[in-house]
Design a protein around this motif. Structure first.
Motif, short mmCIF file in Angstrom:
data_model
loop_
_atom_site.label_atom_id
_atom_site.label_comp_id
_atom_site.label_asym_id
_atom_site.label_seq_id
_atom_site.Cartn_x
_atom_site.Cartn_y
_atom_site.Cartn_z
N ASP A 65 -8.37 3.18 -0.08
CA ASP A 65 -8.72 3.62 1.10
C ASP A 65 -8.72 5.22 1.46
OD1 ASP A 65 -9.24 3.92 4.10
OD2 ASP A 65 -7.97 2.32 4.54
N GLU A 77 -13.35 2.34 2.29
CA GLU A 77 -12.24 1.30 1.69
C GLU A 77 -13.10 0.52 0.67
OE1 GLU A 77 -10.07 -2.32 0.74
OE2 GLU A 77 -11.95 -2.22 1.96
N HIS A 99 -12.52 -2.23 -2.85
CA HIS A 99 -11.59 -2.91 -3.14
C HIS A 99 -12.42 -3.99 -4.75
CE1 HIS A 99 -13.64 -5.60 -0.14
NE2 HIS A 99 -13.53 -6.52 -1.23
N GLU A 115 0.74 -1.30 -0.09
CA GLU A 115 -0.04 0.07 -0.11
C GLU A 115 0.77 1.30 -0.05
OE1 GLU A 115 -3.29 -1.98 2.93
OE2 GLU A 115 -1.62 -1.34 3.88
N SER A 165 -6.98 -1.96 -4.25
CA SER A 165 -8.06 -1.21 -3.03
C SER A 165 -7.68 0.17 -3.04
CB SER A 165 -7.85 -2.01 -1.75
OG SER A 165 -6.34 -1.63 -1.59
#
Length: 292
Positions: A119, A139, A141, A77, A117
């Motif tokens: 967020d 979030e 995804h 991430e 994803s």
């Protein structure tokens, strides 16, 4: 000795060997930042303006109702803070599965790219200037594998989280509460069948700073699974609890470990004391992050 107890003992031993060389010798507690403090929950801190971080998050889920079940998710991430109180995170993940003899699931042993994803988090209240911190997180995804069965599928989900935290003892003890709701849509590639489900629940945690940059505590989560994205038909429930440890490795790097065991649960129309149909027996998470 149970698998969970043995794993917890190993983790504590590992951290005990790290403490003498990794932690400052000063007896004064450091400011607590809850952004990455927890394993399965979130804190209300979102980082400072202009801050950038790279994070590795490894999540393991183990044991179903019979047979052998192991699912591992590795996510990378990138986080950045473009405005005050607002954080953006984009991620990509790989999944590895070892499923053998689990009732209702096909045997699978595979590893593949799983999905991506996004967020978004906004902090409405800062606990340093308000009675408590308050942050809302969204979030979303998209995955190409079902996270439970490992079957090829088009899977989309959105997790909404309301987070509250407060320092019970300044720079020493912090408590947090999360309220969660996650609807998911899945269409399986092999059959074309569509599935809609949702998960809702709440979680609490308490963490204590026992040495500068080293906090230990625990998280407890109560989760309910439903058929349908609108909490339509109740499918099962589970109570998870376990230890969490956070270690500030350096000024720019950190490590978080959490282990969670299902203490109680029940699928619908069953008298079982655990819900191993909708949830796993054990869950573990290891998070490493670095600022740059």
């Amino acid at each position: 000795m149970s698998f969970a107890a043995a794993a917890t003992r190993i983790v504590i031993l590992c951290f005990s060997t790290l403490i003498p060389s990794s932690l400052p010798t000063s007896a004064h507690a450091e400011d607590i930042d809850t952004e990455h403090l927890f394993g399965f929950m979130i804190g209300t801190d979102v980082g400072s303006l202009g801050e950038r971080e790279l994070q590795s998050q490894t999540t393991g889920r183990f044991s179903k109702a019979g047979g052998q079940y192991r699912a591992l998710n590795q996510e990378l991430e990138l986080e950045f803070v473009p405005a005050n109180n607002f954080r953006i995170e984009v991620g990509s993940s790989f999944g590895a599965f070892n499923i053998n003899g689990v009732p209702g699931l096909e045997d699978r042993r595979q590893m593949n790219w799983q999905g991506a994803s996004l967020d978004l988090r906004y902090r409405f209240l800062d606990r340093r200037t308000a009675p408590f911190g308050l942050t809302f997180a969204l979030e979303t995804h998209g995955n190409r594998l079902d996270e439970t069965t490992a079957e090829p599928a088009s899977n989309f989900g959105t997790e909404l989280t309301l987070a509250i935290d407060r320092e019970l003892v300044p720079d020493r003890i912090v408590a947090a509460f999360n309220l969660m709701y996650e609807p998911e849509w899945t269409r399986f590639s092999s059959t074309g069948l569509a599935q809609r489900e949702s998960t809702a629940g709440g979680a609490i945690a308490v963490m204590a700073q026992i040495l500068p940059g080293f906090l230990i505590g625990g998280e407890t989560r109560y989760l309910r699974k439903y058929e349908g994205v609108g909490l339509d038909e109740f499918a099962g429930q589970a109570l998870f609890a376990g230890p969490t440890a956070y270690l500030q490795l350096s000024e720019r790097s950190r490590l978080t470990f959490a282990w969670s065991t299902q203490l109680w649960g029940r699928p619908t129309a069953s008298t079982a004391s655990l819900d191993l149909v909708n949830f796993e027996r054990h869950q573990a998470r290891l998070i490493f992050g670095i600022n740059f």
